[in-house]
Design a protein around this motif. Structure first.
Motif, short mmCIF file in Angstrom:
data_model
loop_
_atom_site.label_atom_id
_atom_site.label_comp_id
_atom_site.label_asym_id
_atom_site.label_seq_id
_atom_site.Cartn_x
_atom_site.Cartn_y
_atom_site.Cartn_z
N TYR A 70 0.82 -1.21 0.00
CA TYR A 70 0.00 0.00 0.00
C TYR A 70 0.85 1.26 0.00
N LEU A 71 1.90 1.27 0.79
CA LEU A 71 2.70 2.49 0.96
C LEU A 71 3.70 2.71 -0.17
N LYS A 72 4.05 1.62 -0.86
CA LYS A 72 5.02 1.69 -1.96
C LYS A 72 6.23 2.56 -1.60
N PRO A 73 6.98 2.12 -0.58
CA PRO A 73 8.13 2.95 -0.16
C PRO A 73 9.13 3.12 -1.29
N ALA A 74 9.60 4.34 -1.45
CA ALA A 74 10.52 4.66 -2.55
C ALA A 74 11.96 4.40 -2.14
N ASN A 75 12.76 4.02 -3.12
CA ASN A 75 14.21 3.90 -2.96
C ASN A 75 14.63 3.04 -1.77
N GLY A 76 13.92 1.98 -1.52
CA GLY A 76 14.32 1.08 -0.44
C GLY A 76 14.22 1.70 0.94
N GLU A 77 13.24 2.58 1.12
CA GLU A 77 13.11 3.31 2.39
C GLU A 77 12.99 2.37 3.59
N ILE A 78 12.19 1.34 3.46
CA ILE A 78 12.03 0.40 4.58
C ILE A 78 13.32 -0.37 4.78
N SER A 79 13.97 -0.75 3.70
CA SER A 79 15.25 -1.45 3.81
C SER A 79 16.28 -0.60 4.55
N LYS A 80 16.26 0.70 4.30
CA LYS A 80 17.18 1.60 5.01
C LYS A 80 16.89 1.61 6.51
N TRP A 81 15.62 1.61 6.87
CA TRP A 81 15.25 1.54 8.29
C TRP A 81 15.67 0.21 8.90
N ILE A 82 15.52 -0.86 8.15
CA ILE A 82 15.94 -2.16 8.65
C ILE A 82 17.45 -2.17 8.90
N ASP A 83 18.21 -1.65 7.95
CA ASP A 83 19.67 -1.57 8.13
C ASP A 83 20.01 -0.74 9.36
N PHE A 84 19.38 0.41 9.50
CA PHE A 84 19.63 1.29 10.64
C PHE A 84 19.37 0.56 11.96
N LYS A 85 18.22 -0.10 12.04
CA LYS A 85 17.85 -0.76 13.29
C LYS A 85 18.73 -1.97 13.59
N LEU A 86 19.09 -2.75 12.57
CA LEU A 86 19.98 -3.88 12.78
C LEU A 86 21.36 -3.41 13.24
N ASN A 87 21.89 -2.39 12.59
CA ASN A 87 23.20 -1.86 12.96
C ASN A 87 23.19 -1.27 14.37
N ARG A 88 22.11 -0.60 14.72
CA ARG A 88 21.99 -0.05 16.07
C ARG A 88 22.01 -1.16 17.11
N GLU A 89 21.30 -2.25 16.82
CA GLU A 89 21.27 -3.36 17.77
C GLU A 89 22.63 -4.04 17.87
N LEU A 90 23.33 -4.18 16.76
CA LEU A 90 24.67 -4.75 16.80
C LEU A 90 25.61 -3.91 17.65
N LYS A 91 25.49 -2.59 17.57
CA LYS A 91 26.30 -1.70 18.41
C LYS A 91 25.97 -1.92 19.89
N ARG A 92 24.70 -2.11 20.19
CA ARG A 92 24.30 -2.37 21.57
C ARG A 92 24.91 -3.66 22.08
N ILE A 93 24.93 -4.68 21.24
CA ILE A 93 25.52 -5.96 21.63
C ILE A 93 27.01 -5.80 21.92
N VAL A 94 27.70 -5.07 21.06
CA VAL A 94 29.13 -4.82 21.28
C VAL A 94 29.33 -4.12 22.62
N GLU A 95 28.51 -3.13 22.91
CA GLU A 95 28.61 -2.41 24.20
C GLU A 95 28.32 -3.33 25.38
N GLU A 96 27.32 -4.19 25.23
CA GLU A 96 27.00 -5.15 26.31
C GLU A 96 28.19 -6.06 26.57
N LYS A 97 28.81 -6.54 25.50
CA LYS A 97 29.96 -7.44 25.66
C LYS A 97 31.12 -6.73 26.33
N LYS A 98 31.33 -5.45 25.99
CA LYS A 98 32.39 -4.67 26.63
C LYS A 98 32.11 -4.54 28.12
#
Length: 101
Positions: A70-98
């Protein structure tokens, strides 16, 4: 990932109903998923609740895919959000391990 056949069916259903109706269904399905997740937590050995949890995950994934249609996100907009959120969580994991060291 949905099969081609599943996507064709999903598209047909999305075309039949309105965005507003399916958005409301998404809200309901998310609530049902939350409830199923809580029941799995409460009754971890109950196969019925595990099956119900998987069913509700499927419902939410179907609805989420319809929202993308329905929303027809342009230029991979949702994919960009997915990348952002996955990368953010990976950073959190690194911090937890530290902090655990």
């Amino acid at each position: 990932m949905m099969t081609k056949s599943q996507m064709e069916k999903l598209e047909y259903i999305a075309e039949h109903y309105s965005f507003e109706r399916q958005r409301e269904i998404l809200v309901e399905e998310c609530a049902e998923l939350i409830q199923a997740a809580q029941k799995c937590k409460r009754y971890p050995t109950n196969a019925q609740w595990s099956a119900n949890f998987m069913e509700e995950i499927a419902d939410v994934l179907i609805c989420a895919e319809q929202m993308q249609l329905y929303l027809k996100p342009a230029n991979g907009e949702i994919s960009k959000w997915i990348d952002f959120k996955l990368n953010r969580e990976l950073k959190r994991i690194v911090e937890e391990k530290k902090n655990d060291e």
